[in-house]
Design an enzyme around this catalytic site. Structure first.
Site, mmCIF file in Angstrom:
data_model
loop_
_atom_site.group_PDB
_atom_site.id
_atom_site.type_symbol
_atom_site.label_atom_id
_atom_site.label_comp_id
_atom_site.label_asym_id
_atom_site.label_seq_id
_atom_site.Cartn_x
_atom_site.Cartn_y
_atom_site.Cartn_z
ATOM 1 N N LYS A 55 0.846 -1.205 0.000
ATOM 2 C CA LYS A 55 0.000 0.000 0.000
ATOM 3 C C LYS A 55 0.875 1.246 0.000
ATOM 4 O O LYS A 55 0.622 2.198 -0.736
ATOM 5 C CB LYS A 55 -0.894 0.033 1.241
ATOM 6 C CG LYS A 55 -2.121 -0.827 1.146
ATOM 7 C CD LYS A 55 -2.867 -0.847 2.475
ATOM 8 C CE LYS A 55 -4.045 -1.789 2.397
ATOM 9 N NZ LYS A 55 -4.617 -2.129 3.701
ATOM 10 N N GLN A 99 -5.041 -1.299 9.680
ATOM 11 C CA GLN A 99 -4.971 -2.645 9.105
ATOM 12 C C GLN A 99 -5.637 -3.648 10.057
ATOM 13 O O GLN A 99 -5.283 -3.735 11.235
ATOM 14 C CB GLN A 99 -3.494 -3.015 8.870
ATOM 15 C CG GLN A 99 -3.276 -4.325 8.153
ATOM 16 C CD GLN A 99 -3.790 -4.315 6.707
ATOM 17 O OE1 GLN A 99 -3.634 -3.333 5.985
ATOM 18 N NE2 GLN A 99 -4.415 -5.397 6.306
ATOM 19 N N ASP A 122 -11.367 3.452 4.263
ATOM 20 C CA ASP A 122 -11.809 2.055 4.158
ATOM 21 C C ASP A 122 -13.341 1.979 4.091
ATOM 22 O O ASP A 122 -13.899 0.932 3.758
ATOM 23 C CB ASP A 122 -11.335 1.261 5.386
ATOM 24 C CG ASP A 122 -10.241 0.264 5.040
ATOM 25 O OD1 ASP A 122 -10.059 -0.034 3.835
ATOM 26 O OD2 ASP A 122 -9.583 -0.231 5.977
#
Ligand code: NDP
Length: 297
Positions: A55, A99, A122
């Site tokens: 990422k 995460q 997200d």
């Protein structure tokens, strides 16, 4: 026998990253700063570490600032919430991604709830889930957003199509169903308690499989001409050579004889997830700067 098309998610994702890179350059020219994405990694899980590194690299490759915050697996919940509060206040940061999964002693829902919804790239915050469900502008979870982009690219107008989503998780199944509904599909959500899954899948013009069970959806379940999006990522070991490989939730080889088009695993939905994350960060940066959403996104 006709064979369906394999949808090239890798190529589509590369094109999306190029569009994002153009948008980042325009944002920098307009505002004098680069959009910033912060990724928080708790612990040292190897798969998560690889994913976070990748990422970071792609964030920099499209011209954004990447910030990584690594914390030990022993971090307390309050300290993690303090970090989120700092990132919420930090003007250089447009997107915050924690995460998952988090260690057992940390309540994931509280951590997600602490993220400023305007920086929730997200799309897991209940405010964004609620906005999506009520048809308002929202930051949408990356994987289902990637799926809908591939579907629209393949099929154009989805209105009136019969869609079946197998899986009802908050990160894939439910937002996927909302996105399909927003495109005026007739949507059915199937899950582990669904009866006669085969006949339900057989009704669908669009099948999205997000289950996590290797090749569970059989070729003969698919209506001829349907388009299939396979979200599953399952590692299986070959009985013949003992080597492991990744397969999806759909028996692709069988399904190819029935489908109009299908995403492969790997190389279908997987590459879209990070590309959409970058897209969401750029969109969040524009909204925070009071600018209109960039074109083509
Ligand atoms: P979850 O485990 O959270 O959800 C799985 C869903 O599948 C549940 O709703 C469950 O039903 C349903 N299910 C389980 N067994 C069956 C069955 N026999 N028949 C019908 N439905 C069933 O998984 P996720 O949604 O997080 O992920 C799904 C898959 O997608 C995984 O393989 C994951 O690795 C992959 N994934 C891929 C991503 C990518 O970037 N390509 C990103 C995210 C996920 P119930 O609710 O009743 O338990």
């Amino acid at each position: 026998m006709t064979i369906g098309k394999i949808i090239d998610g890798k190529a589509y994702a590369a094109g999306l990253r190029d569009t994002v890179a153009d948008g980042v350059a325009a944002f920098l020219a307009q505002t004098g700063r680069k959009p910033g994405l912060a990724v928080v990694l708790v612990g040292e899980d190897p798969a998560s570490s690889v994913y976070v590194r990748s990422k970071g690299k792609m964030t920099v490759a499209v011209g954004m600032e990447s910030y990584e915050f690594k914390r030990p697996v022993t971090i307390g919940q309050d300290d993690l919430l303090d970090l989120i509060a700092e990132l919420n206040q930090d003007d250089r940061i447009d997107g915050i991604l924690v995460q998952l999964p988090l260690p057992d002693h940390i309540d994931e829902a509280s951590v997600i709830a602490a993220i400023n919804p305007a920086k929730d790239v997200d799309g897991f915050h209940v405010v964004n889930a609620g906005r999506l469900a009520t048809g308002q502008e929202a930051l949408v979870p990356c994987t289902p957003m990637g799926c809908i982009m591939l579907l629209k690219d393949e099929l154009g107008d989805l209105s009136g199509l019969e869609a079946v989503v197998v899986g009802r998780s908050n990160i894939v199944g439910k937002p996927m169903a909302q996105l399909l509904l927003a495109e005026s599909c007739t949507v059915t959500i199937a899950h582990s308690r669904t009866r006669d899954l085969a006949s339900i899948v057989h009704r669908a013009d669009i099948v999205v499989a997000a289950v996590g069970r290797a090749e569970m959806v059989k070729g003969e379940w698919i209506k001829p001409g349907a388009t299939v999006i396979d979200v599953g990522i399952n590692r299986v070991t070959d009985t013949e050579d003992g080597k492991s490989r990744i397969v999806g939730d759909v028996a692709t080889a069988e399904a190819l004889a029935h489908v109009r088009a299908i995403t492969p695993v790997p190389g279908g939905v997987g590459p879209m997830t990070i590309a959409v994350l970058l897209r969401n960060t750029l969109v969040a940066a524009h909204a925070r700067a009071g600018l209109a959403k960039p074109e083509g996104l």
